[in-house]
Design an enzyme around this catalytic site. Structure first.
Site, PDB file in Angstrom:
ATOM      1  N   ASP A   2       0.836  -1.203   0.000  1.00 23.17           N
ATOM      2  CA  ASP A   2       0.000   0.000   0.000  1.00 23.17           C
ATOM      3  C   ASP A   2       0.871   1.253   0.000  1.00 23.17           C
ATOM      4  O   ASP A   2       1.964   1.250   0.577  1.00 23.17           O
ATOM      5  CB  ASP A   2      -0.919  -0.020   1.237  1.00 23.17           C
ATOM      6  CG  ASP A   2      -2.110   0.903   1.066  1.00 23.17           C
ATOM      7  OD1 ASP A   2      -2.342   1.393  -0.061  1.00 23.17           O
ATOM      8  OD2 ASP A   2      -2.812   1.143   2.069  1.00 23.17           O
ATOM      9  N   HIS A  19       3.323   3.511  -8.971  1.00 29.04           N
ATOM     10  CA  HIS A  19       3.110   2.086  -9.264  1.00 29.04           C
ATOM     11  C   HIS A  19       4.365   1.465  -9.896  1.00 29.04           C
ATOM     12  O   HIS A  19       4.716   0.336  -9.593  1.00 29.04           O
ATOM     13  CB  HIS A  19       1.894   1.901 -10.176  1.00 29.04           C
ATOM     14  CG  HIS A  19       0.593   2.258  -9.512  1.00 29.04           C
ATOM     15  ND1 HIS A  19       0.280   1.860  -8.236  1.00 29.04           N
ATOM     16  CD2 HIS A  19      -0.468   2.998  -9.936  1.00 29.04           C
ATOM     17  CE1 HIS A  19      -0.922   2.323  -7.903  1.00 29.04           C
ATOM     18  NE2 HIS A  19      -1.394   3.021  -8.920  1.00 29.04           N
ATOM     19  N   LEU A 113      10.676 -20.952  -3.438  1.00 31.60           N
ATOM     20  CA  LEU A 113       9.711 -19.966  -2.916  1.00 31.60           C
ATOM     21  C   LEU A 113       8.462 -20.017  -3.782  1.00 31.60           C
ATOM     22  O   LEU A 113       8.564 -20.004  -5.009  1.00 31.60           O
ATOM     23  CB  LEU A 113      10.310 -18.549  -2.995  1.00 31.60           C
ATOM     24  CG  LEU A 113       9.335 -17.392  -2.760  1.00 31.60           C
ATOM     25  CD1 LEU A 113       8.928 -17.292  -1.287  1.00 31.60           C
ATOM     26  CD2 LEU A 113       9.931 -16.058  -3.206  1.00 31.60           C
TER      27      LEU A 113
END
Ligand code: IPE
Ligand code: MG
Length: 223
Positions: A2, A19, A113
């Site tokens: 965020d 972004h 991962l």
């Protein structure tokens, strides 16, 4: 993840620049997770509610996602990362879905991962979908309503083959869960950081994990 917009506004830049910088932070988060030996990293990339944003911003975000999927997959694959996406794919563009499917297929055999990106994702919608699928299984006679328990219910969630999160990190000072993995986070430890997502680095991952290790988890029991 965020605070991309606020990060940009603080610099007098358009949200789209925020972004873009956020996408770099994703690289850092993944590197940090690998360095710390994290086996599952789930990023909230785009929520069901984010569809309410202006079309231009949604287009920007989808463009960035496509770029990420094209540019990063090979490196992720070389690093043993398995990538997958959870969420409502029916609302995503056909081009985005094709890239997601290609990325998932390319990295399916990796185990170091598991990088899960939540896209067009909302936890309540996920739980309702699970309830619907479970009801259908009961209707088909595969399962009795009386036999439904937490373990059987979980199998209908997007995260059926994943462990529950131990640690949830949210950036930019907001202290909410915002419809993210509501079921799965029942016993997650929360770390809230004041910094905005584009400023998130490998050290933030390391210190959040260190803080997590200092917590005393009792799962409702006593010492
Ligand atoms: C996070 O940054 C990125 C997405 C939710 C896609 P925001 O876009 O939420 O940035 P703020 O909250 O407006 O600062
Ligand atoms: Mg936000």
């Amino acid at each position: 993840m965020d605070g991309n917009g606020r990060w940009a506004r603080a610099r007098g830049l358009p949200r789209t620049v925020g972004h873009n910088s956020g996408a770099e932070a994703v690289r850092q988060a993944v590197k940090g997770a690998v360095a710390c030996g994290v086996e599952y990293l789930t990023l909230f990339g785009f929520s069901s509610e984010n569809w309410k944003r202006p079309t231009a911003e949604i287009d920007d975000l989808m463009g960035l996602l496509k770029l990420y999927l094209k540019r990063e997959i090979e490196e992720l694959h070389q690093n043993g990362v398995r990538m997958q996406v959870i969420g409502d794919r029916s609302r995503l563009g056909a081009d985005v879905v094709a890239l997601i499917e290609a990325a998932e297929a390319r990295t399916a055999g990796n185990a170091r991962l598991t990088l899960t990106i939540a896209l067009s994702y909302g936890a309540r919608a996920e739980i309702v979908l699970a309830a619907k699928r479970l009801a259908e299984a009961v209707q088909r006679g595969e399962l009795k309503a009386g036999d439904v328990d937490e373990a059987r219910f979980e199998r209908f969630l997007f995260t059926a083959d994943m462990p529950d999160p131990d640690l949830l990190i949210r950036t930019s000072g907001e202290k909410r869960i915002s419809n993210f993995l509501l079921w799965q986070c029942a016993y997650a430890e929360f770390v809230f950081l004041e910094k905005h997502w584009p400023d998130f680095g490998q050290d933030d991952m390391k210190s959040a994990i260190a803080e997590f290790h200092g917590r005393n988890r009792r799962y409702g029991a006593t010492e």
